[in-house]
Design an enzyme around this catalytic site. Structure first.
Site, PDB file in Angstrom:
ATOM      1  N   GLU A 191      13.199  15.176 -39.088  1.00  8.99           N
ATOM      2  CA  GLU A 191      13.438  15.094 -37.645  1.00  8.99           C
ATOM      3  C   GLU A 191      12.132  14.985 -36.870  1.00  8.99           C
ATOM      4  O   GLU A 191      11.823  15.786 -35.986  1.00  8.99           O
ATOM      5  CB  GLU A 191      14.268  16.287 -37.178  1.00  8.99           C
ATOM      6  CG  GLU A 191      15.664  16.300 -37.781  1.00  8.99           C
ATOM      7  CD  GLU A 191      16.570  17.396 -37.260  1.00  8.99           C
ATOM      8  OE1 GLU A 191      17.794  17.216 -37.293  1.00  8.99           O
ATOM      9  OE2 GLU A 191      16.039  18.446 -36.828  1.00  8.99           O
ATOM     10  N   GLU A 386      21.987  14.985 -42.939  1.00  7.88           N
ATOM     11  CA  GLU A 386      22.462  16.240 -42.360  1.00  7.88           C
ATOM     12  C   GLU A 386      23.666  15.945 -41.475  1.00  7.88           C
ATOM     13  O   GLU A 386      23.636  15.015 -40.665  1.00  7.88           O
ATOM     14  CB  GLU A 386      21.391  16.939 -41.502  1.00  7.88           C
ATOM     15  CG  GLU A 386      20.257  17.550 -42.278  1.00  7.88           C
ATOM     16  CD  GLU A 386      19.306  18.348 -41.388  1.00  7.88           C
ATOM     17  OE1 GLU A 386      19.781  18.917 -40.379  1.00  7.88           O
ATOM     18  OE2 GLU A 386      18.109  18.384 -41.700  1.00  7.88           O
TER      19      GLU A 386
END
Length: 505
Positions: A191, A386
């Site tokens: 991320e 995810e």
């Protein structure tokens, strides 16, 4: 059995991060990481992400002086370090084709700057990857998942200093040399777009050490250094392990306009464009023109080496991975509207979507939309690494955990992936987050559970760490066995007393 739209060889699995599951924070010479400073915050408003992850120099000093595992729960995690064989047996039983894990940089290089890595750390990860291979589970390994050595914050201001590029590339090369025969799929930075949401966690930056009017420039400089490090790590991987592949990793924060007001349309477009900035650089190999124009207008100077832009252009990633939990809504009059929050983002409440126990909006169609949008933009394989539902789970008197809400969540999102594949999108795999309950990232709670496997541990660190199968375990097992064809079919959920447990491998 219904016909599956998922391709043969689709990588079904789950995802974990070392800093939230491994524990053993002071074992084998491991150094302190930024994650070891994260505190237990159960009552923080989910819309106030700064309160969830903000960090000051004073707080870091207190963490360094403490050996408390209750105040700092990521130090114990779910004790994956000592339970990984059992956990891998459970993953094998579910039929996992892959498992996403990460390497703690500080378990190899305690401060990030040592000349040689710790053999005990290398030995642990080699055992882990060998155990995965023995169970026919493909490792998917993140090099930098919110767990950089804390010492780099004091020595270099985290990623603000270009010196950290060389330390990271050396660490990456160590990983490729030691584990390249066992690991085919790698990710550089988890991320990477989160630098503005939580800069200490992502780039080791303590903003209270710098003038407020320089914060934006410092963060852009830090993420530029990560872009260069990602490209150089990709170069090294291709040279050292030619049949391996490197991916980037983005938080897909899909933004909808509140309505068709052209101003709201433009607002949502701009925010989606800002989200894509981070993957644009790593995939397309260059900075978008709008970013450089923005820097010029704001007087932001980012120091680039003479070869930096050539390095970015020459060594883009091979595939794109991303997290997707929810969509958000924005409006030009957002300050007058009800807000919701989740995954360290906030937005206007979407009246068409339900919310989770923690107020996150659940939107499977947004995943379908995102997959098409990213495929049309990049034409590279996509990997959802995810996705999941954090919820309160209840252990019933018979030992069962009837998490039908989790099954419903995954059913919708897996159907959305299938719909995107049917629309021509190339999707490599799917690894739901926290497949074995672990400490949550933002509030460091165990009670915010994501897994198919329940871990007997509460928010105060009390429990046996015993693992047990939830109802969703058996549902997902059927999904994997059918390659995504059986999302609704019946399946057996045996009482724990009748459950034989994982077979010895």
């Amino acid at each position: 059995m219904a016909t599956s739209v998922f391709p043969e060889g689709f990588l079904w699995g789950g995802a974990l991060a070392a800093n939230q599951c491994e524990g053993a924070w002071n074992v084998g010479g491991k150094g302190l990481t930024v994650a070891d400073c994260a505190t237990y915050k159960p009552h923080v408003d989910p819309k106030d992400y700064k309160a969830q992850v903000g960090m000051t120099s004073e707080q870091v000093a207190a963490a360094v002086a403490s050996d408390d595992e209750h105040e700092y729960p990521r130090r114990h995690g779910n004790d994956f370090y000592h339970h990984y064989e059992e956990d891998l047996d459970l993953c094998q039983e579910m039929g996992f084709k892959t498992l996403r894990v990460s390497i703690q940089w500080a378990r190899l290089y305690p401060t990030g700057t040592e000349d040689e890595p710790l053999q005990e750390g290398i030995d642990f990860y080699r055992r882990l990857f060998e155990a995965m291979r023995a169970r026919d589970i493909e490792p998917l390994v993140t090099l930098h998942h919110y767990e950089q050595p804390l010492a780099l914050t004091d020595l270099y201001g985290g990623w603000y200093d270009r010196a950290v590029i060389d330390y990271f590339v050396r660490y990456a090369k160590t990983c490729f040399a030691e584990f390249g025969d066992l690991v085919k799929y790698w990710l550089t930075f988890n991320e990477i777009d989160s630098v503005f949401r939580h800069c200490f966690t992502t780039i080791g930056l303590l903003l209270d050490r710098y003038p407020a009017d320089k914060h934006e420039e410092i963060i852009y400089q830090s993420v530029h250094n990560q872009f260069v490090a990602s490209a150089l790590a990709t170069k090294a991987l291709h040279e050292m392990v030619p049949d391996a592949a490197m991916g980037c990793m983005l938080t897909r924060t899909l933004v909808y306009p509140l309505d068709c007001n052209p101003q709201n349309m433009l607002l949502a477009q701009r925010e989606n464009r800002e989200n894509y900035f981070y993957s644009d650089v790593q995939v397309l190999g260059q900075y978008p023109a709008w970013v450089k124009r923005y820097w010029a207008k704001k007087g932001i100077h980012v120091d680039m080496g003479l070869d930096d832009e050539a390095i970015l252009a020459c060594y883009p990633v091979d595939f794109i991975s991303f997290s997707y939990y929810q969509s958000v809504v924005d409006s030009i009059d957002a300050d007058k509207r009800e807000k919701v929050g989740g995954n360290l983002t906030t937005g206007v409440k979407n009246p068409y979507l339900p919310t989770s126990d923690w107020g996150w909006q659940m939107d499977p169609d947004g995943l379908h939309y995102s997959l098409i949008d990213m495929w049309d933009r990049y034409h590279l394989p996509l990997f959802i690494v995810e996705n999941g539902l954090g919820a309160h789970d209840t252990v019933e008197s018979d030992g069962r955990i009837n998490d039908d809400y989790r099954i419903d969540y995954f059913r919708g999102h897996i159907a959305a992936i299938g719909a995107a594949i049917d629309d021509g999108v190339d999707v490599m795999g799917y690894t739901p987050w926290g497949c074995i309950d672990c400490v949550s990232m933002s509030t460091c709670q165990m009670s915010k559970r994501y897994g198919f496997v329940y871990v007997d541990l509460d928010d105060d660190g009390r429990g046996t760490y015993a693992r047990s199968r939830k109802k969703s375990f058996y549902w997902y097992q059927q999904v994997v066995e059918s390659n995504g064809a059986e999302l609704d079919g019946p399946f057996e959920y045996p009482a724990p007393a009748d459950d034989p447990g994982p077979e010895e491998s």
